[in-house]
Enzyme design. Structure first.
Site: not given
Length: 495
Positions: A262, A296
């Site tokens: 991720e 993110c």
């Protein structure tokens, strides 16, 4: 005559929808959607958790019934009877969650001390979501099973879903608690090694001492050791794309262990001409500045239709000027400091780059106060695709607002980034929604909302944003091996 062949299809679906509300003066949590016009904000972090129903029944007799009388056993011993609703792993994980809930405020304080995020965010959003994730995971412990598979010929075929083995997890500094729990798979009977610090509640929950291990250290040492260890059966990494590439190489160069990644993002938000501008401004602000943009999935490219561009820019500037900055332990604070001096200086360099490349600095662009790593919320307009602030993941409070004319154009530009983690769409048109949600090459698309996270919703990216999914039923695939077992049959009554 051949025996008749019977086949079946087993399908299931999981849906999750939940909310809690808060006044706009308080810190807005993960998962706020566009219900502002109704005077509330909605959130998805407090999805309902089914609590065991425990009737108020007293157990008065633990003896034998002999000749109409309750009498003790000759040995005086009794035996335990267990609640069959929960298996051992479920009970341990639920106890783990209960302990986290008991220490909610302490854990939140540690999280704020560690990385500067607002205490209200940690205490009211992140730790409760962490607990929700633990309880969701506990429910999977007795639901992992294989299948009986129809196949040609006289064979009985079944599949086993077996634990992949010891799993390593390298988690980041921006959301260490959520990232840890989002990938904890002890209910799959995998032992775990974690590279970071987590609360020491494991022993109190009854976890065996060798099941969960925590190693704090730096990437080149502790992280590299996990990635290259030959006895590690699986690795999960959350962090930058550059480091993720290195982790993948170390894993491939050791024992080809599977890795879920991720990674970074440069998420677009697309505000269409029919969008409610006030709602879009508020949600785009939240989507970018949440957690000091140390997130993110932050919407760091805000595409606004040319017909409403000027109005949007002016309102985005006004909202940024209202953002409260300061001591993260103070009530009502929306933005704390950046994580450290390196990140602080990096963000200021990007801001200077935006000015030098003819972006219009609407507000912010400098340090806030005289101490700490605080940066004023910054808004740029007239941003072009080729600018560094429109290409790189800044990881700081810098909003870049770009102008577009039509859907074909904005789809092409939104997909031009090397990342593919998330996107947001603001429109009232169902056809536009269907077009954009299918065209955008990202792992998550939020429509008229942003940063809606829940234990049951899978999360992960396309291309340079990584591969694999966290949370929800899709995440199970990362931690299980599928074994096919085929046995011959003689004279079966049916197939």
């Amino acid at each position: 005559m051949a025996a008749p062949k019977i086949s079946s299809l087993l399908s299931c679906s999981f849906t999750s929808s939940s909310s809690f509300s808060s006044s706009s003066a308080m810190f807005s949590s993960i998962g706020r959607n566009s219900s502002r016009r109704r005077g509330i904000f909605r959130y998805s972090t407090a999805a309902a958790v089914e609590e065991p129903i425990n009737p108020s029944v007293n157990v008065n007799y633990t003896q034998h019934l002999i000749n109409g009388q309750f009498v003790d056993a000759a040995s005086g011993k009794t035996f335990e009877t267990l609640d069959p609703r929960l298996k051992k792993r479920s009970r341990m994980i639920l106890r783990f969650a209960d302990l986290l809930e008991k220490h909610n405020d302490e854990i939140a304080a540690l999280e704020t001390w560690d990385n500067g995020k607002p205490y209200e965010q940690a205490a009211k959003v992140e730790v409760p979501l962490m607990i929700r994730l633990m309880r969701y995971h506990a429910g999977w412990a007795d639901k992992i099973h294989g299948l009986t598979v129809p196949a040609d010929g006289l064979h009985q075929v079944q599949t086993f879903h077996e634990p992949i083995g010891v799993a390593g997890q390298i988690i980041p500094w921006n959301f260490p608690l959520l990232m840890y729990v989002g990938s904890i798979f002890l209910y799959c009977i995998n032992a775990q090694f974690i590279k970071t610090l987590i609360p020491s509640t494991c022993s109190g929950a009854g976890l065996p001492p060798d099941v969960l291990n925590v190693v704090s250290g730096y990437g080149p040492t502790a992280g590299a050791a996990l990635a290259s260890h030959l006895d590690m059966g699986k690795l999960a990494f959350t962090g930058s794309t550059v480091t993720g590439n290195s982790v993948l190489q170390l894993a491939a160069g050791s024992n080809l262990k599977p890795v879920t990644l991720e990674l970074g993002g440069k998420s677009p938000v697309i505000v269409c001409e029919d969008a409610n501008v006030d709602e879009a401004v508020e949600l785009a602000h939240f989507a970018l500045f949440f957690n000091q943009w140390q997130c993110c999935a932050a919407c760091s490219r805000t595409f606004v239709h040319e017909s409403i561009y000027d109005e949007f820019v002016e309102k985005a500037k006004t909202r940024a000027l209202r953002r409260t900055i300061g001591n993260p332990f103070k009530a009502g604070i929306e933005q704390g400091p950046q994580i450290d001096s390196d990140q602080f200086e990096k963000i200021l360099r990007y801001i200077r780059s935006g000015v030098e490349n003819a972006g219009t600095l609407e507000t912010g662009g400098e340090r806030f106060g005289n101490e700490g790593f605080f940066i004023k919320p910054t808004v740029f307009s007239n941003v072009q695709d080729g600018m560094l602030i429109a290409q790189d993941e800044i990881f700081g409070p810098v909003q870049s607002i770009l102008k577009f004319k039509d859907l074909d154009e904005v789809i092409r530009r939104a997909n031009a980034a090397s990342y593919g983690l998330a996107a947001g769409v603001f429109t009232q048109n169902l056809d536009t929604t269907n077009t954009l949600t299918r065209a955008l090459r990202v792992g998550t698309v939020w429509v008229n909302c942003f940063d809606v996270f829940d234990a049951a919703i899978p999360f992960g990216g396309y291309t340079m944003s990584g591969h694999g999914r966290e949370k929800g039923m899709y995440s199970l695939q990362n931690y299980l091996q599928v074994k096919a077992v085929i046995a011959s049959l003689k004279n079966p009554a049916w197939l």
